[in-house]
Design a protein around this motif. Structure first.
Motif, PDB file in Angstrom:
ATOM      1  N   ASP A 114       0.665  -1.296  -0.064  1.00 25.92           N
ATOM      2  CA  ASP A 114      -0.012   0.025  -0.066  1.00 25.92           C
ATOM      3  C   ASP A 114       0.969   1.093  -0.069  1.00 25.92           C
ATOM      4  O   ASP A 114       0.175   2.459  -0.191  1.00 25.92           O
ATOM      5  CB  ASP A 114      -0.931   0.089   1.227  1.00 25.92           C
ATOM      6  CG  ASP A 114      -2.146  -0.943   1.114  1.00 25.92           C
ATOM      7  OD1 ASP A 114      -2.114  -1.673   0.043  1.00 25.92           O
ATOM      8  OD2 ASP A 114      -2.719  -1.105   2.081  1.00 25.92           O
ATOM      9  N   ARG A 115       2.245   1.230   0.026  1.00 29.75           N
ATOM     10  CA  ARG A 115       3.053   2.331   0.290  1.00 29.75           C
ATOM     11  C   ARG A 115       3.176   3.149  -1.423  1.00 29.75           C
ATOM     12  O   ARG A 115       3.033   2.262  -2.283  1.00 29.75           O
ATOM     13  CB  ARG A 115       4.496   1.941   0.428  1.00 29.75           C
ATOM     14  CG  ARG A 115       4.419   1.301   2.087  1.00 29.75           C
ATOM     15  CD  ARG A 115       5.899   0.965   2.399  1.00 29.75           C
ATOM     16  NE  ARG A 115       6.049   0.726   3.854  1.00 29.75           N
ATOM     17  CZ  ARG A 115       6.879   0.661   4.513  1.00 29.75           C
ATOM     18  NH1 ARG A 115       8.138   1.064   4.191  1.00 29.75           N
ATOM     19  NH2 ARG A 115       6.873   0.602   6.037  1.00 29.75           N
ATOM     20  N   PRO A 116       3.068   4.197  -1.224  1.00 30.92           N
ATOM     21  CA  PRO A 116       3.280   5.092  -2.722  1.00 30.92           C
ATOM     22  C   PRO A 116       4.759   4.686  -3.091  1.00 30.92           C
ATOM     23  O   PRO A 116       4.746   4.769  -4.351  1.00 30.92           O
ATOM     24  CB  PRO A 116       2.988   6.547  -2.083  1.00 30.92           C
ATOM     25  CG  PRO A 116       3.385   6.592  -0.665  1.00 30.92           C
ATOM     26  CD  PRO A 116       3.193   5.286  -0.085  1.00 30.92           C
ATOM     27  N   VAL A 117       5.793   4.413  -2.465  1.00 21.65           N
ATOM     28  CA  VAL A 117       6.904   4.177  -3.010  1.00 21.65           C
ATOM     29  C   VAL A 117       7.537   2.697  -2.183  1.00 21.65           C
ATOM     30  O   VAL A 117       7.538   2.797  -1.142  1.00 21.65           O
ATOM     31  CB  VAL A 117       7.991   5.413  -2.705  1.00 21.65           C
ATOM     32  CG1 VAL A 117       9.541   4.760  -3.076  1.00 21.65           C
ATOM     33  CG2 VAL A 117       7.693   6.640  -2.871  1.00 21.65           C
ATOM     34  N   LEU A 118       7.874   1.794  -3.080  1.00 24.96           N
ATOM     35  CA  LEU A 118       7.695   0.605  -2.409  1.00 24.96           C
ATOM     36  C   LEU A 118       9.366   0.176  -2.082  1.00 24.96           C
ATOM     37  O   LEU A 118      10.203   0.021  -2.898  1.00 24.96           O
ATOM     38  CB  LEU A 118       7.432  -0.568  -3.505  1.00 24.96           C
ATOM     39  CG  LEU A 118       6.138  -0.835  -3.770  1.00 24.96           C
ATOM     40  CD1 LEU A 118       5.694  -1.887  -4.890  1.00 24.96           C
ATOM     41  CD2 LEU A 118       5.183  -0.907  -2.508  1.00 24.96           C
ATOM     42  N   THR A 119       9.606   0.640  -0.934  1.00 22.70           N
ATOM     43  CA  THR A 119      11.061   0.433  -0.398  1.00 22.70           C
ATOM     44  C   THR A 119      10.979   0.421   1.154  1.00 22.70           C
ATOM     45  O   THR A 119       9.754   0.537   1.781  1.00 22.70           O
ATOM     46  CB  THR A 119      11.813   2.033  -0.719  1.00 22.70           C
ATOM     47  OG1 THR A 119      12.976   1.854  -0.159  1.00 22.70           O
ATOM     48  CG2 THR A 119      11.055   3.170  -0.100  1.00 22.70           C
ATOM     49  N   ASN A 120      12.079  -0.043   1.677  1.00 21.46           N
ATOM     50  CA  ASN A 120      11.896  -0.227   3.253  1.00 21.46           C
ATOM     51  C   ASN A 120      11.818   0.953   3.949  1.00 21.46           C
ATOM     52  O   ASN A 120      11.432   0.786   5.174  1.00 21.46           O
ATOM     53  CB  ASN A 120      13.179  -1.234   3.453  1.00 21.46           C
ATOM     54  CG  ASN A 120      14.341  -0.395   3.703  1.00 21.46           C
ATOM     55  OD1 ASN A 120      14.658   0.174   2.266  1.00 21.46           O
ATOM     56  ND2 ASN A 120      14.985  -0.173   4.466  1.00 21.46           N
ATOM     57  N   GLN A 121      11.907   2.166   3.515  1.00 21.54           N
ATOM     58  CA  GLN A 121      12.039   3.434   3.813  1.00 21.54           C
ATOM     59  C   GLN A 121      10.652   3.931   3.783  1.00 21.54           C
ATOM     60  O   GLN A 121       9.907   3.462   2.920  1.00 21.54           O
ATOM     61  CB  GLN A 121      13.159   4.340   3.349  1.00 21.54           C
ATOM     62  CG  GLN A 121      14.514   4.000   3.656  1.00 21.54           C
ATOM     63  CD  GLN A 121      14.854   3.877   5.381  1.00 21.54           C
ATOM     64  OE1 GLN A 121      14.632   4.800   5.774  1.00 21.54           O
ATOM     65  NE2 GLN A 121      15.645   2.879   5.717  1.00 21.54           N
TER      66      GLN A 121
END
Length: 595
Positions: A114-121
């Motif tokens: 669901d994140r807008p930027v698929l990263t661990n941050q």
């Protein structure tokens, strides 16, 4: 009160928000965006470079104003992947009669995809209009600590500056993976549980660090964020750390009393998991910090006690856990805003756990070498003992042969000689019926005595009636012979256990009992003895007591040939022997033989 405007230009690609924002604490967790907009007086200026209040159940609102002087795409980088809830509200006024509002929701409690930027941050796009000042509200909550380091950056800057961290993380997790694989192979080879506990322990620590860095949600539980919390991985890490400690330091031998305090850590870890599953994650997190203190005390006290008793590998244990706990302590002090936030304090936990993993792996390798040396010594001692036993066995066989030869010569030989003489006398007196009749009767008695002597010698070599009458009756017969010596008073209590053992094992049991009473008659100087034989739970129990002088520690440990023979026969029948001191004097021999 309004925060200063952060101007984004061409010359920079990264801006630290720092004190350029206002903060509002909502302990009720009930305020909405409309509430905080209508009450700007509730906000207070930032007194920290990074908002850091430690463990808190409150919701915190951050307010900042940003204007972009370039068409560059900007992102708000929240450098705390563990925050439960991060809601971004962005408002711009492209014209007097138009307001653009954007809402972005992320956090460690939401699914990763669901994140807008698929990263661990936690990276949030900022929908800014060129030359137009945007008002940004950030609502954050946490199930652990509230620490919100913020920066506004371009994606290029974030990507370029994340490479060093990615390399460091790759090196750390690669190191942990290599140590896990190596020690797992060692465990498979030697079946020593210490290595398995170590593998699970460093694996759980690595998972705990991956949670802090955001990798746990990214790779392990992307669709199950409910499990994304350090309470679970941290508690499991402490449980396996305790198991590793007790196994590696052999606390059941060196300090069984102190070992019991480890149950406090187990109870604490189980309580953390129970609280977390019940929804009280923050309370479980605070208890997790208490567990760190408990384990700090336990590990150091246990380590020093075992080291003081001469177990040298305890040095490596203390070094390893000191490195880890120092890293955790520095990391916690940073989380509590006591220490400044920098690359060292941010990576202290990771550095400490990496050093600990290396040191403990070295300690396990050292223990493996020690295990090999001890095995070689044990094999050498076993070989020497086997050689000694063989020598004593040969000597015993020669002595037995001499005894049998002496008995044949002195008793049976003389009897047969007298028989021969008696036969000659009968021939001589063949013409004297009265005298010849007396000589025949004497001859009959001599032959009877010779037959009895042959039976006695044969019985000593092998009790043939063992096969005819059974082990129980044979032991009764043996004990009757002991009573007939008149040297001791003997009390017997023997349950019937015929046909429970093979014939070969029955012979071993007979010889064991025989040797025990030979020792009592020859060495114990006893006046009374007692034997009890019972069977229960697939086990034959033999208890032999006497009131003699007892067995010294050296004799109890090693023993003479008779005791070695008893132990060898017990090994054959998978039995066990325990030699105890009898009160007020004498010896108790307790033997258990499975059937």
């Amino acid at each position: 009160m309004e925060p200063p405007v952060i101007e984004l230009g061409y010359r920079q690609s990264n801006y630290i928000v720092g004190r350029n924002m206002l903060v509002l604490e909502d302990p009720t967790n009930a305020l909405q965006l409309s509430d905080v907009e209508s009450k700007p007086g509730l906000f207070r200026p930032m007194t920290q470079q990074t908002l850091n209040v430690g463990p808190s159940a409150s919701t915190f609102w951050l307010k900042l104003r940003v204007v972009s002087n370039t068409p560059t795409e900007w992102f708000l980088h929240v450098k705390a992947p563990f925050l439960k809830q991060v809601d971004l509200f962005t408002r711009t006024w492209p014209s007097y009669d138009q307001i653009n509002e954007y809402i972005t929701n992320v956090g460690s409690a939401l699914p990763y995809h669901d994140r807008p930027v698929l990263t661990n941050q936690t990276i949030l796009p900022l929908p800014l209009v060129v030359k137009d000042t945007a008002t940004i509200y950030l609502r954050v909550r946490s199930n652990s600590i509230i620490r919100v380091p913020l920066e506004i950056s371009t994606m290029q800057y974030i990507y370029e500056n994340s490479q060093e961290n990615d390399i460091a993380h790759g090196f750390y997790f690669g190191l942990i993976a290599a140590l896990i694989i190596y020690n797992l192979f060692v465990f498979i080879s030697i079946r020593e549980r210490t290595y398995l506990y170590y593998v699970f322990y460093i694996f759980c620590v690595a998972l705990n660090i991956s949670y802090i860095k955001g990798h746990f949600l990214q790779f392990i539980v992307p669709h199950f964020p409910q499990a994304n919390h350090s309470n679970y991985t941290g508690s499991l890490a402490f449980i396996f750390a305790l198991l590793f400690t007790n196994s590696f330091l052999n606390t059941s031998y060196y300090c069984p009393g102190l070992r019991k305090f480890g149950w406090l850590i187990i109870v604490s870890c189980v309580s953390i998991i129970a609280l977390s599953l019940s929804g009280y994650l923050l309370l479980g997190f605070k208890l997790n910090w208490i567990t760190v203190g408990l384990f700090l005390i336990y590990s150091n006290v246990i380590g020093f006690v075992v080291l003081k008793q001469g177990f040298k590998p305890a040095r490596y244990y203390l070094m390893g856990f000191t490195a880890l706990l120092a890293g955790i302590f520095i990391f916690m002090m940073k989380d509590m805003a006591i220490l400044p936030e920098n690359w060292f304090t941010e990576g202290a936990y990771q550095i400490g756990s990496g050093l600990e993993a290396i040191i403990l792996s070295f300690a396990l390798a050292n223990k493996l070498n020690t295990y090999k040396r001890e095995k070689e010594v044990t094999q050498a001692e076993a070989l020497a003992q086997a050689t000694l036993f063989s020598q004593q066995l040969i000597g015993s066989q020669e002595s037995e042969r001499k005894r049998v030869a002496a008995e044949l010569h002195d008793s049976l030989g003389q009897s047969l000689g007298m028989v021969k003489n008696k036969v000659l006398m009968i021939k001589r007196d063949a013409e004297k019926p009265d005298l010849r009749e007396k000589q025949v009767r004497d001859l009959e008695e001599m032959v009877t005595e010779a037959i009895q002597e042959v039976r006695n010698i044969s019985y000593n070599l092998r009790p043939l009636h063992l096969e005819l009458l059974g082990i129980t009756q044979s032991l009764h017969s043996l004990l009757e012979d002991v009573i007939e010596t008149g040297l001791i008073e003997l009390e017997t209590d023997i349950q019937t256990f015929d046909n429970l053992l093979t014939k070969a094992n029955e012979m071993n049991v007979f010889r064991i009992v025989q040797e025990c009473f030979n020792n009592i008659l020859k060495h114990a100087q006893a006046t009374a003895a007692r034997i009890q034989i019972s069977k229960d739970d697939a086990m034959i129990a033999i208890r032999i007591e006497d009131n003699g002088v007892g067995i010294g520690p050296a004799a109890m440990e090693k023993g003479g040939f008779g005791m070695i023979g008893i132990r060898e026969r017990l090994n054959i029948v998978n039995g066990q022997i325990e030699i105890l001191e009898n009160k007020p004097s004498g010896t108790i021999i307790h033997i258990q033989i499975p059937f």
